[in-house]
Scaffold this motif. Structure first.
Motif, PDB file in Angstrom:
ATOM      1  N   LYS A  60       0.487  -1.083  -0.121  1.00 16.58           N
ATOM      2  CA  LYS A  60      -0.471   0.293   0.217  1.00 16.58           C
ATOM      3  C   LYS A  60       1.121   1.342  -0.161  1.00 16.58           C
ATOM      4  CE  LYS A  60      -3.737  -2.406   2.560  1.00 16.58           C
ATOM      5  NZ  LYS A  60      -4.346  -2.291   3.862  1.00 16.58           N
ATOM      6  N   SER A  93      -3.949   8.969  -6.288  1.00 18.62           N
ATOM      7  CA  SER A  93      -2.413   7.965  -5.518  1.00 18.62           C
ATOM      8  C   SER A  93      -1.368   9.705  -5.010  1.00 18.62           C
ATOM      9  CB  SER A  93      -1.314   7.311  -6.330  1.00 18.62           C
ATOM     10  OG  SER A  93      -2.297   5.744  -6.238  1.00 18.62           O
ATOM     11  N   GLY A 131      -0.731   4.904   2.603  1.00 27.05           N
ATOM     12  CA  GLY A 131      -0.955   3.836   2.410  1.00 27.05           C
ATOM     13  C   GLY A 131      -2.008   3.440   3.826  1.00 27.05           C
ATOM     14  N   GLY A 141      -6.529   2.864   1.048  1.00 24.42           N
ATOM     15  CA  GLY A 141      -7.260   1.982  -0.422  1.00 24.42           C
ATOM     16  C   GLY A 141      -6.345   1.887  -1.526  1.00 24.42           C
ATOM     17  N   GLN A 157      -2.306   2.606  -3.746  1.00 25.47           N
ATOM     18  CA  GLN A 157      -1.226   2.804  -3.213  1.00 25.47           C
ATOM     19  C   GLN A 157      -0.957   4.349  -3.506  1.00 25.47           C
ATOM     20  OE1 GLN A 157       0.983   0.530  -6.939  1.00 25.47           O
ATOM     21  NE2 GLN A 157       1.481  -1.014  -4.673  1.00 25.47           N
ATOM     22  N   ASN A 193       2.188  -3.987   4.960  1.00 24.34           N
ATOM     23  CA  ASN A 193       1.406  -3.042   4.118  1.00 24.34           C
ATOM     24  C   ASN A 193       2.506  -1.916   3.281  1.00 24.34           C
ATOM     25  OD1 ASN A 193      -0.971  -4.079   4.479  1.00 24.34           O
ATOM     26  ND2 ASN A 193      -1.425  -2.604   7.025  1.00 24.34           N
ATOM     27  N   TYR A 194       3.474  -1.739   3.870  1.00 30.11           N
ATOM     28  CA  TYR A 194       4.818  -0.738   3.109  1.00 30.11           C
ATOM     29  C   TYR A 194       5.850  -1.637   2.690  1.00 30.11           C
ATOM     30  CZ  TYR A 194       7.316  -0.110   6.894  1.00 30.11           C
ATOM     31  OH  TYR A 194       7.598  -0.217   8.556  1.00 30.11           O
TER      32      TYR A 194
END
Length: 549
Positions: free
Chosen positions: A34, A157, A292, A295, A297, A347-348
């Motif tokens: 994300k 984004s 992040g 929802g 990127q 998530n990263y």
């Protein structure tokens, strides 16, 4: 919207950017990170990372070394290794020959006037004065970045880049991201009118709290006992710059000042506290922009500038530099744990590198038995011009040094009826006579195909024929271009300047362990693109390093 306008403007100005209307639809594959986080430590040679490994905190640099994938032999392959050029490579994958960012500053070959890498007089800083040649936009960047690819595909984004230096933020942000940089006059963070009409409320709130003032008269003290620094050069050496905060620890930042002001804010950058301040701003960006966490990127780039300033003043061999790495490592420990909590450890993806390495201070290198010295530009220019005047009867045939080269006045030569090839050959001959010069490459060599001459290919990758000087100079190992009596610098094609960290971490996205095979920083952009499910930037010259477990 500003970003839509900038996309169209960037496409018009730089034909190498991918057209918005022709991009493929987003990759729908699951398990994409994300948030992509790039941390840059300005001026950190790899030898300092491995040299102090036994003294690192458990979850700072050691997180990447012990639980991530890292490349022990990662280098820049261009020859003029400076801040702007390195930052332009990271998320574009393009060497200076393509990016156009040949140095921090150079001279226009047609006029001889100075050009700053992120200078753009059409834009100004927000809520802060804008001095001549200030960095305010990516106008001079000829290529797209990973953030440009991402925002072209998904305009919602966010791509945010933060740094203590304008070029450390603007170049990784690319054409479609947003850059925030530290203002040395006010101790605040700002952006420019290229990105927005006014600062977001969260930035104004951050600045209103005057966080830089919290470090006024704070003491920078060694983190470890004296014996832990036995591997480094002691404080107070005559070649260590003593201005600013002095050249000994402990040092009181802002000592003998009545209150925080421009001198204090400017001097803060050469201390561990500026890293702490920059990371505090990065935390605020992650929290308030929900990077992040939406929802979508996003990309965050954080370039920490202090190590470069410290190495310039004291040299990478110094205890001050050694101690700064340890302080910085502890700050990274806290920042990484913040990301784990705020974004989620799964998530990263985290990447860490540097924009260049560093040469040891020449005087210290000499004390270790090496041939080392300082190359001074102004007297060298005068020497070359005097020799050319004696040979051709024309003064100032060499305009000035520009980036890594000597800029000749081809217009003057033509106006005086001189054969330019003869002028260039004579100038090269005089340069080779100067102390510390190893070799000089001509424009013809740099535009040619010779791949066997040492360092020619490296200098070729630094050479944009529309911006670079006709003669490119390579100094001998351990010699540096110097404008003051002490300190050190970088900018050569030698390993101590090209060898930098290239490290990754991200459970589920990145494997573990040391990789001994050679890699290049130009590989960073296509590698992160693959992890993100994106195409590599159009002008990338690197390769995907294949990090997936």
């Amino acid at each position: 919207m500003l970003h839509t306008r900038r996309c169209l403007l960037s496409l018009a100005l730089a034909s190498t950017l991918s057209a918005c209307s022709t991009m493929a639809p987003p990759d729908t594959a699951p398990q994409r990170p994300k948030l992509i986080v790039l941390v840059v430590i300005d001026g950190l040679p790899m030898r300092q990372v491995t040299g102090y490994r036994d003294q690192l905190a458990p979850d700072g640099l050691a997180r990447l070394l012990d639980r991530g994938r890292w490349f022990a032999d990662a280098h820049y392959s261009h020859g003029h290794t400076v801040t702007a050029s390195g930052h332009a490579v990271m998320l574009s994958g393009a060497h200076p020959q393509r990016s156009g960012i040949i140095s921090n500053e150079w001279r226009d070959p047609a006029t001889g006037e100075p050009v700053y890498n992120t200078g753009d007089t059409a834009h100004t800083y927000l809520d802060n004065p804008t001095a001549p040649l200030s960095g305010t936009s990516p106008r001079n960047l000829k290529v797209e970045t990973l953030g440009d690819v991402l925002r072209t595909r998904t305009p919602e984004s966010k791509v945010i880049a933060i740094s203590g230096k304008d070029r450390g933020a603007i170049l990784p942000a690319g054409h479609l991201g947003t850059a925030y940089m530290y203002m040395g006059e006010s101790g605040s963070f700002s952006s420019s009118t290229y990105y927005m009409a006014k600062l977001p409320q969260w930035v104004r709130d951050f600045n209103a709290a005057k966080p830089a003032d919290a470090f006024f008269r704070k003491t920078w003290a060694p983190l470890l006992p004296e014996a832990a620094y036995a591997r480094s050069s002691p404080d107070g050496q005559p070649w260590q710059v003593a201005s600013g905060n002095g050249n000994r620890l402990p040092a009181i930042i802002g000592d003998k000042m009545d209150s925080p002001g421009p001198r204090f804010y400017g001097g803060l950058v050469a201390t561990p506290f500026a890293d702490e301040l920059t990371l505090a701003f990065a935390r605020a960006a992650v929290t308030n922009e929900k990077l992040g966490q939406r929802g979508l990127q996003d990309i965050l780039s954080v370039s920490l500038s202090s190590h470069d300033y410290i190495n310039h003043a004291f040299g990478p061999e110094s205890r001050l530099s050694h101690d700064h790495v340890l302080h910085l490592d502890r700050h990274l420990h806290g920042f990484f744990q913040f990301l784990d909590k705020q974004v989620g450890a799964g998530n990263y993806v985290l990447a860490l590198t540097s924009d260049h390495g560093f040469s040891d201070t020449p005087e210290w290198a000499s004390s270790q038995g090496r041939d080392a010295g300082r190359f001074h530009g102004s007297p060298s220019l005068a020497t070359v011009n005097a020799a050319l005047a004696a040979k051709f009867g024309v003064d100032k045939l060499a305009r000035n040094f520009s980036a890594a080269g000597l800029l000749l006045d081809d217009q003057l030569a033509a106006a005086r009826g001189l054969n330019y090839a003869n002028v260039q050959a004579a100038a090269r001959e005089e340069l080779l006579k100067l102390p510390g010069v190893a070799t000089v490459f001509t424009r013809e060599q740099l535009l040619g195909a010779d791949a066997s001459t040492p360092y020619l290919e490296a200098m070729r990758k630094s050479f944009d024929p529309t911006r670079a000087a006709q003669l490119q100079v390579v100094l001998k190992p351990n010699w540096i271009v110097s404008y003051r009596p002490g300190g050190s610098t970088h900018g050569s094609p030698y390993d101590y300047d090209t060898h930098v960290p290239l490290m990754f971490w991200g459970p589920g996205y990145v494997g573990r362990g040391e990789v001994k095979a050679r890699a290049e920083v130009a590989d960073l952009a296509p590698t992160l693109a693959a992890l993100a499910g994106l195409p590599a930037p159009a002008q990338s010259q690197g390769r995907d390093l294949g990090l997936k477990p």
